[in-house]
Design a protein around this motif. Structure first.
Motif, PDB file in Angstrom:
ATOM      1  N   ARG A 192       0.908  -1.150  -0.032  1.00 43.93           N
ATOM      2  CA  ARG A 192       0.033  -0.045   0.198  1.00 43.93           C
ATOM      3  C   ARG A 192       1.068   1.298  -0.066  1.00 43.93           C
ATOM      4  N   PRO A 193       0.637   2.139  -0.805  1.00 46.67           N
ATOM      5  CA  PRO A 193       1.311   3.501  -0.875  1.00 46.67           C
ATOM      6  C   PRO A 193       1.427   4.376   0.493  1.00 46.67           C
ATOM      7  N   GLY A 194       2.606   4.967   0.701  1.00 51.27           N
ATOM      8  CA  GLY A 194       2.480   5.675   1.948  1.00 51.27           C
ATOM      9  C   GLY A 194       2.665   7.362   1.438  1.00 51.27           C
ATOM     10  N   PHE A 195       3.711   7.731   2.419  1.00 47.69           N
ATOM     11  CA  PHE A 195       4.035   9.086   2.227  1.00 47.69           C
ATOM     12  C   PHE A 195       5.281   9.502   1.452  1.00 47.69           C
ATOM     13  N   GLU A 196       5.781  10.630   0.940  1.00 45.91           N
ATOM     14  CA  GLU A 196       6.953  10.778   0.360  1.00 45.91           C
ATOM     15  C   GLU A 196       7.928  11.114   1.409  1.00 45.91           C
ATOM     16  N   MET A 197       9.116  10.559   1.678  1.00 45.53           N
ATOM     17  CA  MET A 197      10.163  11.229   2.495  1.00 45.53           C
ATOM     18  C   MET A 197      10.913  12.383   2.116  1.00 45.53           C
ATOM     19  N   ASP A 198      10.906  12.446   0.783  1.00 49.55           N
ATOM     20  CA  ASP A 198      11.632  13.645   0.179  1.00 49.55           C
ATOM     21  C   ASP A 198      10.941  14.846   0.551  1.00 49.55           C
ATOM     22  N   GLU A 199       9.805  14.877   0.514  1.00 49.98           N
ATOM     23  CA  GLU A 199       8.798  15.989   0.658  1.00 49.98           C
ATOM     24  C   GLU A 199       8.817  16.453   1.949  1.00 49.98           C
ATOM     25  N   LEU A 200       8.615  15.272   2.879  1.00 50.07           N
ATOM     26  CA  LEU A 200       8.676  15.581   4.517  1.00 50.07           C
ATOM     27  C   LEU A 200       9.943  16.076   4.788  1.00 50.07           C
ATOM     28  N   SER A 201      10.864  15.522   4.447  1.00 50.59           N
ATOM     29  CA  SER A 201      12.329  16.207   4.977  1.00 50.59           C
ATOM     30  C   SER A 201      12.754  17.433   4.508  1.00 50.59           C
ATOM     31  N   ARG A 209       9.250   4.037  -0.786  1.00 51.48           N
ATOM     32  CA  ARG A 209      10.762   3.963  -1.313  1.00 51.48           C
ATOM     33  C   ARG A 209      11.356   4.981  -1.377  1.00 51.48           C
ATOM     34  N   PHE A 210      12.438   5.468  -0.940  1.00 53.91           N
ATOM     35  CA  PHE A 210      13.182   6.789  -1.029  1.00 53.91           C
ATOM     36  C   PHE A 210      14.654   6.448  -0.925  1.00 53.91           C
ATOM     37  N   ASP A 211      15.653   7.500  -1.247  1.00 54.26           N
ATOM     38  CA  ASP A 211      17.062   7.492  -1.236  1.00 54.26           C
ATOM     39  C   ASP A 211      17.513   7.952   0.132  1.00 54.26           C
ATOM     40  N   VAL A 246       0.237  19.743   4.487  1.00 55.77           N
ATOM     41  CA  VAL A 246       0.077  18.263   4.177  1.00 55.77           C
ATOM     42  C   VAL A 246       0.993  17.639   3.204  1.00 55.77           C
ATOM     43  N   VAL A 247       1.719  16.765   3.607  1.00 58.40           N
ATOM     44  CA  VAL A 247       2.799  16.047   2.737  1.00 58.40           C
ATOM     45  C   VAL A 247       2.054  15.181   1.759  1.00 58.40           C
ATOM     46  N   GLY A 248       2.757  14.932   0.621  1.00 58.97           N
ATOM     47  CA  GLY A 248       2.149  14.128  -0.405  1.00 58.97           C
ATOM     48  C   GLY A 248       2.501  12.766  -0.345  1.00 58.97           C
ATOM     49  N   GLY A 249       2.595  11.798  -1.518  1.00 61.32           N
ATOM     50  CA  GLY A 249       2.570  10.435  -1.486  1.00 61.32           C
ATOM     51  C   GLY A 249       1.220   9.908  -1.803  1.00 61.32           C
ATOM     52  N   LYS A 250       1.074   8.732  -2.738  1.00 63.07           N
ATOM     53  CA  LYS A 250       0.011   8.376  -3.080  1.00 63.07           C
ATOM     54  C   LYS A 250      -0.836   7.920  -1.823  1.00 63.07           C
ATOM     55  N   GLY A 251      -0.121   7.680  -0.956  1.00 66.01           N
ATOM     56  CA  GLY A 251      -1.184   7.170   0.327  1.00 66.01           C
ATOM     57  C   GLY A 251      -2.152   8.241   0.970  1.00 66.01           C
TER      58      GLY A 251
END
Length: 352
Positions: free
Chosen positions: A51-60, A87-89, A127-132
């Motif tokens: 299941r998709p979650g949030f985007e770590m790049d956007e949060l950080s 998944r993120f780098d 509000v942070v993105g990501g498909k979740g």
């Protein structure tokens, strides 16, 4: 280039080095720092595979901007506790910076519940993105109440990428939607069809369609270019590459002067692509050739590749895609890029 893993690797960004996050920065005015709430989806499972979650790049990125501008940051999710990013780098400068900060990583490791903060007073909610965000945030009643109350109290409401999904159905006291008649942006249908194919069948609605359906005036830039829309105290960003600019627009909406920061290679690259699209390909090519290390060349190349693959791409779009790929080609030894350029040029040839 068809392989999503290889594509993700080619898009690895964040070459600049940024100093560690301060535990608590001081406001420029010397006043008590304002509080900002970052909201993330709790939908994710297994790094986004199940299941998709949030985007770590956007949060950080957003956390860094707010902390560096003297704002105290909380992080919340619908159910609180541990949340799962897609998944993120972790080697990207902003992600490694976040992970190295015990205060920041501690807040993410034990997110607040939205129920526990729905009556709190925040200067801004981001509000942070990501498909979740398409699944749990639009139906969370605590988040709806928090957004409405924050806006009514004079706060700033903001979101990036898929985060604006949380704004689609927020009722205000007068019965209208929060974004009815307001200018907004978010992950566009074009971007969704190119990058979201794995999940869009499960979405209740495409984000752009949902925002328009809520009465918003939606605008977009070409796919994955930086685009931020500020309409009074509502600030939205189109995609992950709009995050820094969106967070800085929030800082300005709060009446603060934005603290200077180092521009990242990915930001320079996105800006370079924008200049090519604006008809400045010759100068863009010269600048890239003069100092390719200052840019993320694979990002530039992949932008052109995806643009050429856009369903229904017209001649003008294909010409721009070729121009972008060609300025990257001398600095990106990838045979498939040569093939992609040839294929796009073939479509531009009369009779093909």
């Amino acid at each position: 280039m068809q392989n999503r893993t290889n594509i993700a690797a080619a898009w690895a960004l964040g070459l600049a080095i940024i100093a560690p996050l301060p535990a608590q920065a001081q406001a420029d005015s010397g006043a008590k720092p304002d509080r900002v709430l970052l909201v993330v989806s709790g939908h994710g499972v297994d790094g986004g595979k199940t299941r998709p979650g949030f985007e770590m790049d956007e949060l950080s990125q957003a956390y860094a901007v707010f902390a560096d501008n003297g704002l105290t940051v909380d992080i919340a999710s619908p159910k609180g506790g541990v949340v799962v990013a897609d998944r993120f780098d972790p080697k990207k400068s902003f992600n490694s910076r976040f992970a190295a900060d015990p205060v920041a990583s501690g807040k993410l490791g034990a997110t607040l519940t939205l129920a526990s903060v729905r009556d709190q007073k925040y200067a801004a909610v981001f509000v942070v993105g990501g498909k979740g965000a398409m699944f749990d945030l639009p139906v969370d009643t605590d988040l709806k109440a928090l957004l409405a109350q924050t806006y009514d109290a004079g706060g700033v409401i903001s979101a990036v990428c898929h985060g604006p999904a949380a704004l689609m159905n927020v009722p205000m006291k007068d019965g209208r939607s929060l974004i009815a008649g307001r200018a907004v942006t978010g992950f566009s249908n074009e971007e969704e069809l190119l990058f979201g194919k794995g999940w869009i069948a499960a979405f209740p609605v495409l984000l752009e369609d949902g925002l328009r359906g809520a009465g918003a005036r939606f605008s977009e830039a070409p796919m994955m270019l930086n685009h931020v829309v500020t309409d009074g105290r509502i600030v939205t960003g189109q995609n992950p590459y709009s995050t820094f600019a969106t967070a800085e627009a929030v800082v300005r909406a709060l009446g603060r002067k934005v603290a200077p920061r180092e521009t990242l290679a990915e930001e320079r690259s996105i800006a370079l692509i924008g200049r090519v699209l604006a008809g400045d390909a010759v100068q863009a090519r010269a600048e890239l050739a003069a100092n390719p290390a200052q840019y993320d060349v694979p990002l530039v190349a992949m932008w052109g590749f995806y643009r050429a693959k856009t369903p229904g791409a017209d001649r003008a779009m294909l010409e721009k895609a070729v121009a972008v790929m060609e300025i990257a080609q001398p600095h990106f030894a990838e045979p498939q890029l040569v093939t992609a350029i040839a294929e796009a040029r073939g479509k531009l040839t009369p009779g093909q």
